[in-house]
Design a protein around this motif. Structure first.
Motif, PDB file in Angstrom:
ATOM      1  N   TRP A 617      -5.476   2.621  -9.975  1.00  0.00           N
ATOM      2  CA  TRP A 617      -4.194   2.133  -9.464  1.00  0.00           C
ATOM      3  C   TRP A 617      -3.474   1.339 -10.552  1.00  0.00           C
ATOM      4  O   TRP A 617      -4.103   0.702 -11.390  1.00  0.00           O
ATOM      5  CB  TRP A 617      -4.400   1.232  -8.248  1.00  0.00           C
ATOM      6  CG  TRP A 617      -4.857   1.957  -7.016  1.00  0.00           C
ATOM      7  CD1 TRP A 617      -6.105   1.922  -6.458  1.00  0.00           C
ATOM      8  CD2 TRP A 617      -4.076   2.826  -6.201  1.00  0.00           C
ATOM      9  NE1 TRP A 617      -6.162   2.712  -5.356  1.00  0.00           N
ATOM     10  CE2 TRP A 617      -4.917   3.287  -5.150  1.00  0.00           C
ATOM     11  CE3 TRP A 617      -2.755   3.273  -6.240  1.00  0.00           C
ATOM     12  CZ2 TRP A 617      -4.489   4.158  -4.168  1.00  0.00           C
ATOM     13  CZ3 TRP A 617      -2.312   4.139  -5.248  1.00  0.00           C
ATOM     14  CH2 TRP A 617      -3.166   4.577  -4.230  1.00  0.00           C
ATOM     15  N   THR A 651     -12.391   7.709   4.464  1.00  0.00           N
ATOM     16  CA  THR A 651     -11.398   6.658   4.268  1.00  0.00           C
ATOM     17  C   THR A 651     -11.798   5.779   3.087  1.00  0.00           C
ATOM     18  O   THR A 651     -12.929   5.296   3.020  1.00  0.00           O
ATOM     19  CB  THR A 651     -11.281   5.797   5.538  1.00  0.00           C
ATOM     20  OG1 THR A 651     -10.953   6.635   6.633  1.00  0.00           O
ATOM     21  CG2 THR A 651     -10.213   4.724   5.366  1.00  0.00           C
ATOM     22  N   GLY A 652     -10.864   5.588   2.160  1.00  0.00           N
ATOM     23  CA  GLY A 652     -11.128   4.749   1.007  1.00  0.00           C
ATOM     24  C   GLY A 652     -11.772   5.471  -0.155  1.00  0.00           C
ATOM     25  O   GLY A 652     -12.199   4.832  -1.114  1.00  0.00           O
ATOM     26  N   LYS A 655      -8.178   9.303  -2.078  1.00  0.00           N
ATOM     27  CA  LYS A 655      -7.270  10.443  -1.901  1.00  0.00           C
ATOM     28  C   LYS A 655      -5.843  10.075  -2.310  1.00  0.00           C
ATOM     29  O   LYS A 655      -5.171  10.817  -3.041  1.00  0.00           O
ATOM     30  CB  LYS A 655      -7.303  10.891  -0.440  1.00  0.00           C
ATOM     31  CG  LYS A 655      -8.679  11.286   0.052  1.00  0.00           C
ATOM     32  CD  LYS A 655      -8.665  11.754   1.480  1.00  0.00           C
ATOM     33  CE  LYS A 655      -8.276  10.654   2.456  1.00  0.00           C
ATOM     34  NZ  LYS A 655      -9.222   9.535   2.477  1.00  0.00           N
ATOM     35  N   SER A 656      -5.348   8.923  -1.835  1.00  0.00           N
ATOM     36  CA  SER A 656      -3.980   8.507  -2.172  1.00  0.00           C
ATOM     37  C   SER A 656      -3.841   8.226  -3.659  1.00  0.00           C
ATOM     38  O   SER A 656      -2.794   8.470  -4.259  1.00  0.00           O
ATOM     39  CB  SER A 656      -3.591   7.266  -1.363  1.00  0.00           C
ATOM     40  OG  SER A 656      -3.555   7.563   0.020  1.00  0.00           O
ATOM     41  N   GLN A 705       1.859   7.702   2.339  1.00  0.00           N
ATOM     42  CA  GLN A 705       0.948   7.411   3.445  1.00  0.00           C
ATOM     43  C   GLN A 705       1.617   6.541   4.498  1.00  0.00           C
ATOM     44  O   GLN A 705       1.388   6.703   5.691  1.00  0.00           O
ATOM     45  CB  GLN A 705      -0.302   6.704   2.891  1.00  0.00           C
ATOM     46  CG  GLN A 705      -1.430   6.599   3.900  1.00  0.00           C
ATOM     47  CD  GLN A 705      -2.662   5.967   3.307  1.00  0.00           C
ATOM     48  OE1 GLN A 705      -2.562   5.001   2.549  1.00  0.00           O
ATOM     49  NE2 GLN A 705      -3.827   6.505   3.621  1.00  0.00           N
ATOM     50  N   ASP A 784       0.901  13.067   1.910  1.00  0.00           N
ATOM     51  CA  ASP A 784      -0.231  12.188   2.201  1.00  0.00           C
ATOM     52  C   ASP A 784      -0.416  12.065   3.709  1.00  0.00           C
ATOM     53  O   ASP A 784       0.265  11.276   4.371  1.00  0.00           O
ATOM     54  CB  ASP A 784      -0.001  10.810   1.563  1.00  0.00           C
ATOM     55  CG  ASP A 784      -1.296  10.020   1.437  1.00  0.00           C
ATOM     56  OD1 ASP A 784      -2.272  10.397   2.109  1.00  0.00           O
ATOM     57  OD2 ASP A 784      -1.315   9.044   0.675  1.00  0.00           O
ATOM     58  N   SER A1399     -11.542   1.105  -1.833  1.00  0.00           N
ATOM     59  CA  SER A1399     -10.826   1.084  -3.097  1.00  0.00           C
ATOM     60  C   SER A1399     -10.734  -0.318  -3.612  1.00  0.00           C
ATOM     61  O   SER A1399      -9.711  -0.869  -3.844  1.00  0.00           O
ATOM     62  CB  SER A1399      -9.436   1.700  -2.915  1.00  0.00           C
ATOM     63  OG  SER A1399      -8.813   1.128  -1.817  1.00  0.00           O
ATOM     64  N   SER A1427      -5.911   1.171   1.784  1.00  0.00           N
ATOM     65  CA  SER A1427      -5.392   2.426   2.317  1.00  0.00           C
ATOM     66  C   SER A1427      -4.963   2.222   3.762  1.00  0.00           C
ATOM     67  O   SER A1427      -5.317   1.222   4.406  1.00  0.00           O
ATOM     68  CB  SER A1427      -6.455   3.521   2.228  1.00  0.00           C
ATOM     69  OG  SER A1427      -7.498   3.275   3.169  1.00  0.00           O
ATOM     70  N   GLN A1428      -4.223   3.194   4.299  1.00  0.00           N
ATOM     71  CA  GLN A1428      -3.761   3.099   5.685  1.00  0.00           C
ATOM     72  C   GLN A1428      -4.941   2.990   6.639  1.00  0.00           C
ATOM     73  O   GLN A1428      -4.943   2.203   7.582  1.00  0.00           O
ATOM     74  CB  GLN A1428      -2.901   4.326   6.019  1.00  0.00           C
ATOM     75  CG  GLN A1428      -2.385   4.374   7.441  1.00  0.00           C
ATOM     76  CD  GLN A1428      -1.114   3.568   7.638  1.00  0.00           C
ATOM     77  OE1 GLN A1428      -0.758   2.771   6.779  1.00  0.00           O
ATOM     78  NE2 GLN A1428      -0.467   3.774   8.762  1.00  0.00           N
ATOM     79  N   GLN A1430      -7.972   1.853   5.976  1.00  0.00           N
ATOM     80  CA  GLN A1430      -8.617   0.548   5.836  1.00  0.00           C
ATOM     81  C   GLN A1430      -7.829  -0.542   6.564  1.00  0.00           C
ATOM     82  O   GLN A1430      -8.410  -1.444   7.173  1.00  0.00           O
ATOM     83  CB  GLN A1430      -8.750   0.203   4.350  1.00  0.00           C
ATOM     84  CG  GLN A1430      -9.794   1.041   3.627  1.00  0.00           C
ATOM     85  CD  GLN A1430      -9.772   0.808   2.134  1.00  0.00           C
ATOM     86  OE1 GLN A1430      -8.708   0.653   1.533  1.00  0.00           O
ATOM     87  NE2 GLN A1430     -10.942   0.797   1.520  1.00  0.00           N
TER      88      GLN A1430
END
Length: 1547
Positions: A617, A651-652, A655-656, A705, A784, A1399, A1427-1428, A1430
């Motif tokens: 990131w 999740t986490g 991907k994003s 996202q 996303d 992440s 993330s969304q 999370q």
């Protein structure tokens, strides 16, 4: 001797004027010859029938017809001809009579002829010139030359006056003088150009008007007159700015020069010409300001002589009066233009320039969401980290525009005050030496020496307090902004009181620092008062002791100089502190401008691929340690062009981040990312796009996202700046399943969307965002998780018609999703991520061939199914406790009527910001007076100021009495100041007590005046603190408790504007303006009182002048108050657009719309600059006219003093000492009044919000343990969002048994979210009732109701801080309880190593650590570093901690993968087994084993029973199950097993 001086003065004056005039004419002639030689005259641009055009705009036929210059040119030509003939005739006459004329006189006569010949040639050039620009250049040159010649001729006439008025020697020069005046007058009335227009709007008239109009601000009269006639301004009444002051041009100028290492140097280099011109004018203006005391000295000396009968040369007196008038006139014009140049040339352009530069930087800056590591800092480091975090927040960045840019611009505009103070001090000291002698100056300087340490100390304290004030205001605005961003969650959880307390604590901290600022400022004011007062007292006393007496000419002229020094010496400390503030702002903006920018991390290629790529990131610095960042490592992928590719993982898993890397938004650490080069904005030619060339293969589109929605209509959001093609648009609407949604909306696709799509459901926001991508010209679409918030059947429709439909065929689509079974049938490529690495990747066919794809899908399916089976098994014990009431039972009717909050009827969702018209109403002043302590507090303050004025008048009267006493002690030759002073003191002490008496009383009066002068300001400051506290508390209380619909329809920027800029005005500016208004008002009263002592006629003149000034003030206020309101309103759109851009910068850049957004921001900056521009136009308009009236008043008083022989020198000095400052007092009184009224606009805007309706906080208090069961009964419920809107719930009736789990399903718009809002009483029932445990909730206190319920929204709301602060914002739970809640939502394991991947930080060895492992892990603003999924899980953990009796989940796990979702459902059953649960679901799998399903459609109950029974009934729910396709069998199986378990338990 006098004749020698005269002769030797006349010739240089004449020669100098000739050099200027002849030299200028020769240069002009040379340019004229060059133009003829080139055969390219500029005049062809304005050939007959052709419109004038320049960089500012283009004229119209009407404006060209109104551009009339021929009469003025003829007048100039005739006047020049007359002057030339008169000069020739005078030269011939002088030459013909050599006996009567000296050689000097003859030379001067023929020099004048040469000058007139040059002026005549210049007049011919002007007459022949047809082009507007060169014509105006000739006019300006002619005016300067004519004035130069006029000054020279006038000086020669004064030095050698003619023998009589009937002789040719008198009339020939007079004709020349009159001709010169005619030339100059006609020249200043030639306009520069016709009116020009930009985008259909008239351009500001400053660069259009003639010289007279420009420098007297007459071009602002027309606009002011509109305000007077209409009573208000409409936006179209104001002309637009010229190009030199438009944001686009200003940004070009900023970057046109090489970047300097320091921002303040760069600013100076960009604007150095304006700085130097302003500073030069300041030196001239300062000299002219200190000249009137010297004239006063000479005038009083004449009166002293007249009193003694020593001579009556009245001509000399009249000359000094005339000189006073001319100097005051010159001072007025110079000061007026100097101030105008400061604001027109520096403040407005610099503020707009910095705003433009900061925004354009935002479009290039890395989109840093924050770190995900648990930082442990101590001491100062922690404080610095907190300050850095505040600056990096969204509000901190917006403050760069709202606070810092304005602070820098204002300081630069006033930087000439340093020059004024320096030169003023030098001039003042020189003049004091001339009048009082160096001994008095040295003695007076001792006062400054004594007060300087205190001054320096207080300046440092003031500077530190101001610095702290800026920081705490940033902190306050960050907290307020965060509260407004999360206001829905705050209101759902009934946390208004706690957030109000939290914000008030920060506000009290701010007021504490503001009190420090006021205390330091009060001491600085005390020093400001003490320095000149005691400087004058000591200097006059020393002069009187040395000389034995003091005359009126000495005393009053010295006091006048001390009065000027009062401003000069007092303003420096304040300017130094302002300089410190500006320097801090410079550093803040420089840090932002120097922050990391987006670098091209992708390699141009024909494919979309990653080769050994490791990326993370975005971080502020490239040097940030890789070990502290979440990374995807050694990624090797190649997405097929023109096909659908799937990216999946838990999740986490990153991907994003993968998608961000493709967009170029991530930091590439190693390897290579290949992407086709996107076409530049200027190469797209979107306006010429046709269906045949619509899709650009290399262009990129992005659906984030978190769907990014602009504040505008649905249509505007979908078009996103592209041209409208109806067929493509309609197909897009259909493909994205928006047709039915638009049919339900009154205005269809023209329905206005609030900020961040607040008035749309989650599914609608996703689909509008997806529609933007579908309609776009992008050939590469990066999507996303577009299915997470939509119903199953809607998702299937979008997949078949949108994602894989005709509009998307041939486009490269890279989709992140958890819905593998839905998407895999059409996918060509698949990627599966796990904890920062690629677990599997390849073509779908290849993965199927190897069996990997089936194994991955089976793993997800099995994980979900296994979890479901375990849930059913473990749920048996719970089911035994549930009563066997029928699922379709109905309760007895209970009818109740809520009292809906009435929201004003509006045709649009986002209401236009209202503004008052006319004068600020008395109710606003009353509200402020009441807040500050009441009417009598201000009466007491007025008494304070009145007594202070009495002391000042008494002090001047004492000087008058002293100087008229006539106690004379002969002066002696001074050999030693110390020796002589001791001798005089001995004589005074032993023989003559008169001098001690006069000096003692004068010093005592001075001391008392200083004391009261300080106390009055201190008292006003403390009073204002009280008002600020009360108004802030009232506004905060109302905003936090306003109806949710009002908060949705009012942009956050509008509310923040009240809390930031308006309260900054109320806290600081309003206080000063009120205090200085009262001071200047009493100064005007005192001056009039002093005038009465001189003569009743003086009072009459003063009142007449005051009346004229008031008339000007009324005109000024009519326009200024309206323009100030427009200016205040134009500030909010800038902050709103900036906030939207900060939120959606990744989407904006992905679509290549950075330039489009920059243009929109520049347009808004230009509008704001336009309003500020005219605010200062009106300010200078009234300031110039009032100063001219003051000049007339001063001349009239001078005439009366000379003409009335019964006025002695002491009385004249007493009156004139006030008179010289009367202009300033009147101007500043009216200006301060205007400022107070303009500042009251901020109070008006605050009071406007404090009077808004709030939610009803009354109602009954339920039992302490309520609800004990969790039974919900809804009976015939009708609900609408506003009285004028149709109902969204239409006769709903159902019941929920205690501890029952009910799923709410239905397509978007069915009424699921509306039912939730009704349950929490955000929208009141128009009829029908909702009972919880038998209590009608419409009768329950709102705070008690909402605090007993809990909701987990679809859009998770997190606040900046840590994991701990988001789980437990008010420290009510132990760390063990918080960690247990995280375990329950499966974001951390218990003691195992397979903790939920996140992440967060990165461990050594390439393994990503779990961000949730530490409760101290940082959460950025809005939780954007998670993330969304999370964020949703963290919100769920927050609900588990609170343990509610009734829980509502609004698709709270839509963004997590299937396996995790199943585990979460297990946790919900375990943790909330004693809780009634209502779940709004788009994934039917989430609720298939629930007790009952409530199916809604069009605001009505379609079905309500157990899932299996609804499937057997084959109704609406059955259709929804079948629409899931292959998943329907799994869903039916889950429902069957759940029903079997229930039957078993029933048995």
């Amino acid at each position: 001797m006098m004749g020698f001086i005269t002769e030797h003065t006349e010739v240089p004056v004449a020669v100098i004027s000739a050099v200027v005039i002849v030299g200028s004419t020769l240069l002009c002639l040379l340019r004229f010859v060059r133009r003829i030689a080139s055969d390219k005259e500029e005049s062809h641009e304005e050939a007959p029938g052709r419109l004038y055009e320049d960089e500012d705009g283009i004229s119209t036929r009407e404006s060209m017809a109104g551009y009339i210059v021929r009469p003025q040119k003829i007048i100039i030509l005739i006047a020049a001809c007359c002057g030339l003939f008169a000069s020739i005739a005078f030269g011939i006459r002088v030459s013909a009579t050599p006996a009567k004329t000296t050689n000097h006189g003859m030379a001067i006569a023929w020099i004048s002829t040469a000058n007139w010949a040059c002026l005549f040639v210049q007049s011919i050039f002007l007459y022949l010139e047809r082009a507007c620009g060169p014509s105006f250049g000739h006019c300006r040159r002619l005016f300067v030359l004519a004035m130069t010649f006029l000054v020279a001729e006038s000086a020669i006439l004064l030095l050698r006056p003619p023998s009589g008025i009937r002789t040719p020697d008198f009339w020939f020069p007079i004709i020349q003088v009159l001709s010169t005046i005619a030339v100059a007058t006609a020249a200043v009335f030639i306009p520069r150009r016709p009116d020009v227009y930009f985008n259909g709007q008239q351009v500001d008239g400053m660069r259009t008007a003639c010289l007279f109009s420009r420098y007297t601000f007459y071009w602002g009269t027309t606009i002011l007159q509109k305000a007077v006639e209409k009573g208000h301004f409409d936006e179209e009444d104001l002309p637009v700015l010229d190009r030199a002051r438009r944001a686009e041009r200003l940004q070009e100028e900023f970057y046109a020069i090489q970047k300097s290492p320091k921002l303040y140097r760069h600013i100076f280099r960009v604007h150095w010409k304006t700085f130097m011109m302003t500073w030069g004018l300041t030196v001239i203006a300062t000299l002219s300001t200190f000249t009137p005391p010297l004239i006063l000295n000479q005038l009083l000396k004449y009166l002293e002589k007249r009193d003694r009968g020593e001579g009556d040369d009245i001509t000399q007196a009249w000359l000094w009066v005339a000189a006073l008038g001319l100097i005051k006139l010159f001072e007025t014009m110079i000061l007026s233009y100097m101030y105008w140049l400061s604001y027109m040339g520096l403040m407005i352009p610099l503020r707009n320039q910095l705003s433009a530069v900061v925004f354009s930087k935002t479009m290039r800056r890395k989109d840093v969401k924050g770190t995900q590591k648990a930082g442990e800092t101590e001491g100062n480091g922690e404080k610095e980290d907190e300050e850095d975090e505040l600056k990096d927040t969204k509000q901190g960045v917006i403050n760069l525009l709202s606070v810092d840019s304005e602070r820098i611009a204002t300081f630069c505009a006033l930087s000439n005050i340093f020059i004024e103070s320096f030169t003023g001090t030098i001039f003042g000291f020189i003049f004091i030496i001339i009048i009082l002698g160096w001994q008095s100056l040295v003695a007076g300087m001792a006062v400054i020496v004594v007060t300087t340490p205190l001054n320096i100390y207080c300046t440092k304290k003031y500077s530190k307090a101001q610095d702290d004030l800026m920081k705490i205001r940033d902190k306050k605005m960050a907290v307020v902004s965060e509260a407004l961003q999360g206001i829905r969650q705050i209101k759902f959880s009934a946390l208004e009181d706690r957030w109000e307390h939290k914000i008030r604590c920060v506000r009290e901290e701010e007021l504490g620092i503001l009190k420090r600022v006021f205390i330091a400022d009060t001491i600085l004011i005390a020093v400001w008062i003490i320095n000149p007062v005691f400087l004058s007292a000591v200097a006059l006393s020393v002069y009187a002791i040395i000389n034995g007496s003091i005359s009126p000419s000495i005393a009053f002229s010295a006091l006048a100089i001390f009065g000027e020094l009062e401003w000069t010496l007092s303003i420096v400390p304040e300017m130094v502190t302002d300089g410190f503030d500006a320097f801090v702002s410079v550093l803040r903006i420089q840090k932002y401008l120097d922050s990391a920018e987006m670098k091209k991390t992708t390699t141009d290629s024909r494919r979309v691929a990653m080769v050994h790529a490791t990326f993370a990131w975005s971080a502020d610095t490239d040097a940030e340690d890789e070990a502290d960042r979440f990374c995807l490592r050694n990624i090797n992928l190649e997405f097929p062009l023109g096909e659908l590719s799937i990216v999946s993982g838990r999740t986490g898993s990153g991907k994003s981040l993968l998608l961000s890397a493709l967009l170029g938004e991530a930091d590439l650490i190693s390897g290579r990312i290949e992407m086709p080069p996107a076409p530049a904005w200027e190469e797209r030619f979107d306006s010429k796009a046709t269906p045949s060339n619509w899709v650009l293969p290399n262009a990129v589109g992005f659906v984030a996202q978190i769907p990014w929605i602009e504040n505008g209509t649905i249509k505007d959001n979908i078009l996103s700046g592209l041209p409208f093609h109806e067929r493509r648009y309609r197909r897009t609407i259909e493909a994205c399943a928006l047709t039915k949604d638009l049919e339900m909306l009154t205005d269809g696709d023209m329905t206005e969307i609030g900020a961040n799509g607040i008035n749309l459901s989650g599914g609608q926001r996703w689909r509008v965002s997806f529609a933007r991508a579908v309609y776009s010209r992008a050939g590469i679409l990066i999507l996303d998780d577009i299915f997470s918030a939509v119903d199953a059947h809607v998702g299937k429709h979008i997949f078949e018609n949108g994602l894989t439909g005709d509009l998307m065929r041939g486009r490269t689509r890279i989709l992140v999703t958890h819905h593998l079974k839905l998407c895999m049938s059409e996918a060509a490529y698949a990627v599966f991520l796990s904890n920062g690495t690629v677990e599997n990747a390849g073509s779908v066919a290849h993965l199927q061939e190897l069996g990997i794809l089936d194994r991955i899908i089976a793993k997800v399916e099995d994980g979900a199914e296994e979890a479901e089976e375990q849930i059913v098994e473990e749920d048996n014990e719970l089911r035994r406790t549930i009563t066997r009431e029928s699922a379709m039972s109905r309760q007895t009717d209970h009818v109740g009527h809520g009292a809906p909050i009435i929201i004003p009827k509006t045709l649009q969702f986002i209401q236009d910001e209202e503004r008052e018209r006319g004068a600020v109403k008395w109710t606003i002043y009353k509200a402020y007076l009441t807040s500050s302590g009441g009417f009598w507090v201000w009466v007491f303050i007025a008494i304070f100021f009145a007594f202070q004025e009495c002391l000042l008048i008494g002090r001047q009267w004492w000087i008058k009495s002293w100087t008229s006493e006539g106690a004379q002690v002969s002066a002696h030759h001074i050999t030693s100041l110390m020796q002589y002073s001791l001798q005089r003191l001995a004589i005074v002490a032993s023989e003559n007590h008169t001098l001690v008496y006069w000096i003692g009383v004068y010093t005592a009066l001075s001391f008392i005046a200083c004391l009261f002068g300080t106390l009055r300001y201190g008292y006003v400051f403390m009073t204002s603190l009280r008002a600020s506290r009360v108004l802030f508390d009232e506004l905060l209380n109302v905003v936090l408790r306003a109806p949710l619909r009002w908060l949705d329809t009012v942009p956050t920027g509008r509310i923040l504007n009240r809390f930031s800029k308006d309260f900054e005005t109320v806290d600081s500016r309003l206080t000063n303006d009120i205090a200085y208004l009262m001071w200047n008002l009493f100064r005007v009263v005192g001056t009039n009182i002093a005038a009465v002592y001189l003569s009743p006629y003086v009072l009459l003149v003063a009142l007449v002048c005051l009346g004229v000034n008031i008339q000007y003030a009324f005109h000024y206020l009519a326009g200024a108050r309206e323009i100030k309101r427009l200016e205040s309103n134009s500030r909010s759109p800038i902050f709103e657009l900036f906030g939207a851009a900060l939120t959606g910068v990744a989407t904006i850049r992905a679509f290549g719309r950075s330039q489009g957004f920059t243009d929109r921001m520049f347009a808004r900056i230009d509008v704001f600059g336009q309003r500020t521009w005219y605010n200062w136009v009106f300010n200078r308009w009234v300031g110039l006219r009032m100063s001219l009236v003051g000049t007339v008043f001063a001349v009239v008083i001078g005439v009366l003093v000379v003409a009335m022989r019964d006025i002695d020198a002491s009385m004249a000095g007493f009156a004139l000492s006030f008179t010289l400052n009367y202009t300033g007092y009147v101007i500043w009184t009216l200006r301060r009044y205007a400022n107070v009224e303009l500042d009251m606009n901020s109070t008006e805007r605050i009071v406007e919000y404090t009077s808004l309706p709030t939610e009803d906080r009354g109602g009954v208090l339920p039992p302490a343990a309520w609800p004990t069961e969790g039974r919900v009964e809804v009976d015939d419920l009708y609900v609408s969002y506003a009285p004028e809107l149709p109902p969204v719930l239409k006769g709903i009736t159902f019941d929920v048994q205690p501890r029952e789990r009910v799923g709410l399903v239905g397509r978007t718009g069915a009424g699921k979210s509306s039912l939730t809002l009704a349950l929490f009483q955000f929208i009141r029932a128009t009829s029908g009732t909702i009972f919880i445990d038998g209590i009608d909730i419409s009768t329950v206190n709102l705070r008690e109701l909402r605090s007993r319920l809990a909701i987990i929204p679809q859009d998770p709301v997190l606040f900046s801080g840590t994991i701990r602060s988001n789980l437990d914002a008010f420290n009510e739970y132990t760390d063990a309880e918080l960690q247990e809640a995280l375990q329950r939502v499966h974001v951390v394991g218990t003691l195992t190593a397979d903790s939920f991947s996140a992440s967060g930080s990165s461990a050594t060895g390439g393994e990503n650590l779990n961000v949730f492992a530490s409760l101290d892990s940082k959460v950025s603003e809005g939780g954007l570093n998670l993330s969304q999924g999370q964020r949703q899980l963290l919100c769920l953990a927050r609900a588990i901690v609170s343990r509610p009796k009734i829980l509502v989940l609004d698709e709270a796990t839509s963004a997590v993968d299937m396996e995790t979702d199943a585990l979460i459902q297990k946790s919900i059953r375990e943790e909330f087994r004693d809780c009634t649960t209502l779940v709004i679901a788009h994934r039917l799998q989430t609720v298939m084993d629930y007790d009952r399903i409530l199916v809604l459609g069009d605001g009505k109950v379609l079905e309500f029973d157990s899932p299996w029974k609804l499937i057997q009934a084959k109704g609406a729910f059955y259709d929804m199950v079948q629409q899931t396709g292959a998943e329907s069998e799994i869903l039916e199986d889950i429902a069957r097993k759940a029903a079997s378990a229930e039957d078993l338990m029933s048995f």
